[in-house]
Design an enzyme around this catalytic site. Structure first.
Site, PDB file in Angstrom:
ATOM      1  N   GLY A 273       0.842  -1.196   0.000  1.00 51.60           N
ATOM      2  CA  GLY A 273       0.000   0.000   0.000  1.00 51.60           C
ATOM      3  C   GLY A 273       0.872   1.239   0.000  1.00 51.60           C
ATOM      4  O   GLY A 273       0.560   2.253   0.631  1.00 51.60           O
TER       5      GLY A 273
ATOM      6  N   VAL B 100      -1.298  -7.353  -4.233  1.00 52.04           N
ATOM      7  CA  VAL B 100      -1.234  -8.114  -2.980  1.00 52.04           C
ATOM      8  C   VAL B 100      -2.210  -9.278  -2.920  1.00 52.04           C
ATOM      9  O   VAL B 100      -2.068 -10.155  -2.063  1.00 52.04           O
ATOM     10  CB  VAL B 100      -1.457  -7.183  -1.770  1.00 52.04           C
ATOM     11  CG1 VAL B 100      -0.300  -6.196  -1.630  1.00 52.04           C
ATOM     12  CG2 VAL B 100      -2.797  -6.450  -1.863  1.00 52.04           C
TER      13      VAL B 100
ATOM     14  N   ASN C 221       0.313  -3.293   4.794  1.00 53.28           N
ATOM     15  CA  ASN C 221      -0.498  -2.096   4.966  1.00 53.28           C
ATOM     16  C   ASN C 221      -1.611  -1.955   3.925  1.00 53.28           C
ATOM     17  O   ASN C 221      -2.591  -1.257   4.157  1.00 53.28           O
ATOM     18  CB  ASN C 221       0.410  -0.855   4.921  1.00 53.28           C
ATOM     19  CG  ASN C 221      -0.359   0.425   4.822  1.00 53.28           C
ATOM     20  OD1 ASN C 221      -1.040   0.833   5.761  1.00 53.28           O
ATOM     21  ND2 ASN C 221      -0.266   1.085   3.672  1.00 53.28           N
TER      22      ASN C 221
ATOM     23  N   SER D 118      -7.176  -2.719  11.957  1.00 53.58           N
ATOM     24  CA  SER D 118      -8.021  -1.539  12.112  1.00 53.58           C
ATOM     25  C   SER D 118      -8.751  -1.641  13.440  1.00 53.58           C
ATOM     26  O   SER D 118      -8.990  -2.739  13.963  1.00 53.58           O
ATOM     27  CB  SER D 118      -9.047  -1.461  10.976  1.00 53.58           C
ATOM     28  OG  SER D 118     -10.035  -0.477  11.241  1.00 53.58           O
TER      29      SER D 118
ATOM     30  N   TYR E 215     -15.414  -5.518   6.115  1.00 57.42           N
ATOM     31  CA  TYR E 215     -14.133  -4.944   6.536  1.00 57.42           C
ATOM     32  C   TYR E 215     -13.772  -5.371   7.957  1.00 57.42           C
ATOM     33  O   TYR E 215     -12.635  -5.767   8.232  1.00 57.42           O
ATOM     34  CB  TYR E 215     -14.221  -3.421   6.446  1.00 57.42           C
ATOM     35  CG  TYR E 215     -12.938  -2.686   6.714  1.00 57.42           C
ATOM     36  CD1 TYR E 215     -11.901  -2.677   5.780  1.00 57.42           C
ATOM     37  CD2 TYR E 215     -12.763  -1.971   7.893  1.00 57.42           C
ATOM     38  CE1 TYR E 215     -10.726  -1.984   6.021  1.00 57.42           C
ATOM     39  CE2 TYR E 215     -11.594  -1.270   8.142  1.00 57.42           C
ATOM     40  CZ  TYR E 215     -10.580  -1.275   7.211  1.00 57.42           C
ATOM     41  OH  TYR E 215      -9.417  -0.584   7.456  1.00 57.42           O
ATOM     42  N   ALA E 216     -14.740  -5.318   8.861  1.00 58.79           N
ATOM     43  CA  ALA E 216     -14.481  -5.701  10.239  1.00 58.79           C
ATOM     44  C   ALA E 216     -14.100  -7.184  10.335  1.00 58.79           C
ATOM     45  O   ALA E 216     -13.196  -7.562  11.085  1.00 58.79           O
ATOM     46  CB  ALA E 216     -15.703  -5.410  11.111  1.00 58.79           C
ATOM     47  N   ALA E 217     -14.799  -8.025   9.582  1.00 57.59           N
ATOM     48  CA  ALA E 217     -14.474  -9.451   9.588  1.00 57.59           C
ATOM     49  C   ALA E 217     -13.070  -9.689   9.062  1.00 57.59           C
ATOM     50  O   ALA E 217     -12.303 -10.499   9.612  1.00 57.59           O
ATOM     51  CB  ALA E 217     -15.490 -10.219   8.745  1.00 57.59           C
TER      52      ALA E 217
ATOM     53  N   LYS F 148     -10.485  -7.552   9.046  1.00 55.00           N
ATOM     54  CA  LYS F 148      -9.463  -7.032   9.953  1.00 55.00           C
ATOM     55  C   LYS F 148      -9.374  -7.845  11.239  1.00 55.00           C
ATOM     56  O   LYS F 148      -8.288  -8.017  11.801  1.00 55.00           O
ATOM     57  CB  LYS F 148      -9.742  -5.560  10.261  1.00 55.00           C
ATOM     58  CG  LYS F 148      -9.548  -4.634   9.062  1.00 55.00           C
ATOM     59  CD  LYS F 148      -8.136  -4.727   8.485  1.00 55.00           C
ATOM     60  CE  LYS F 148      -7.864  -3.654   7.446  1.00 55.00           C
ATOM     61  NZ  LYS F 148      -6.499  -3.728   6.884  1.00 55.00           N
TER      62      LYS F 148
ATOM     63  N   ILE G  79      -7.368   8.162  11.307  1.00 49.44           N
ATOM     64  CA  ILE G  79      -6.062   8.726  10.979  1.00 49.44           C
ATOM     65  C   ILE G  79      -6.220   9.675   9.794  1.00 49.44           C
ATOM     66  O   ILE G  79      -6.922   9.363   8.830  1.00 49.44           O
ATOM     67  CB  ILE G  79      -5.040   7.619  10.633  1.00 49.44           C
ATOM     68  CG1 ILE G  79      -4.980   6.566  11.754  1.00 49.44           C
ATOM     69  CG2 ILE G  79      -3.664   8.231  10.388  1.00 49.44           C
ATOM     70  CD1 ILE G  79      -4.529   7.077  13.103  1.00 49.44           C
TER      71      ILE G  79
END
Length: 241
Positions: A8, A59, A85, A137, A150-152, A154, A183
């Protein structure tokens, strides 16, 4: 000389991590893994000739990982640090989430970490040293609405890192996860002013973090001073919980 790969490498956080290494470790050689857009990565590399290079790395493709790692090891003789990343999100409530939104987010965030870790473990085991830092995250432990994919992914990154840490501990390799909250990068660019104010109200420090504050933690975890830290999941979130 330490050889370091940051994926990334064209995004705000990846660039911030890479620059931190370049500014704080004169022996560091950085490789910025990028998918297609190379503009910002090339600009950073041009400011550190001989110390920073851009390398093509899709990736989600294990063959691309194999080629990139082989190139780095052939060039530098070793690969000391991997910072996983790269990632992306496509937020949507689960009831309306297309299959492609689920699979693409899992692939970019979780499968990519699996491919990367598997690609670097063998050369790191040969040299009896390695540092793997996976950027997860805060969503991994405090998932918001609309981020089931996304939560799963990460949360899987954190669990993957904890398991791998046990597998490679005796080979001198540490594996840790960093869990950033809000961020200040391009990822927050779509937030309007009211959304930003609401988000900051939920942060005890009442501000968003800076890429260099995440980078400082990554730098420590990649150092010899962190040789007894492995399997950790470090939140960097301004104290959200």
């Amino acid at each position: 000389m330490r050889s370091i790969l940051v994926t990334g490498g064209n995004g705000g956080l990846g660039l911030g991590i890479a620059r931190y290494f370049l500014d704080h470790d004169s022996d560091a050689r950085l490789w910025l893994g990028v998918r297609s857009n190379r503009g910002h990565a090339e600009a950073l590399a041009s400011g550190f000739p001989g110390r920073c290079r851009v390398i093509d790395l899709e990736v989600t493709n294990p063959d691309a990982w194999k080629a990139a790692v082989e190139t780095i090891v052939e060039t530098d003789g070793r690969l000391d640090v991997l910072v996983n990343n790269a990632g992306m999100h496509r937020d949507c409530l689960l009831a309306a989430m297309p299959d492609e939104a689920w699979h693409s987010v899992i692939s970019s965030n979780l499968d990519a970490v699996f491919h990367g870790c598997r690609a670097v473990v063998t050369p790191m085991m040969r040299q009896r040293f390695g540092r793997i830092i996976n950027i997860a995250s805060l969503s991994a432990v405090l998932p918001p609405l609309g981020q089931t994919n996304y939560a799963a992914a990460k949360a899987g990154v954190v669990a993957l890192g904890q398991t791998l840490a046990k597998e490679v501990a005796r080979a001198g390799i540490t594996v840790n996860s960093v869990l950033p909250g809000f961020i200040e990068t391009d990822a927050l660019g779509d937030m309007d002013e009211e959304a930003r104010k609401n988000a900051k109200r939920g942060i005890p420090m009442r501000r968003f973090g800076k890429p260099e504050e995440v980078a400082a933690a990554v730098y420590f975890l990649a150092s010899s001073d962190a040789s007894y830290v492995t399997g950790a999941a470090l939140k960097i979130d301004g104290g959200i919980f």
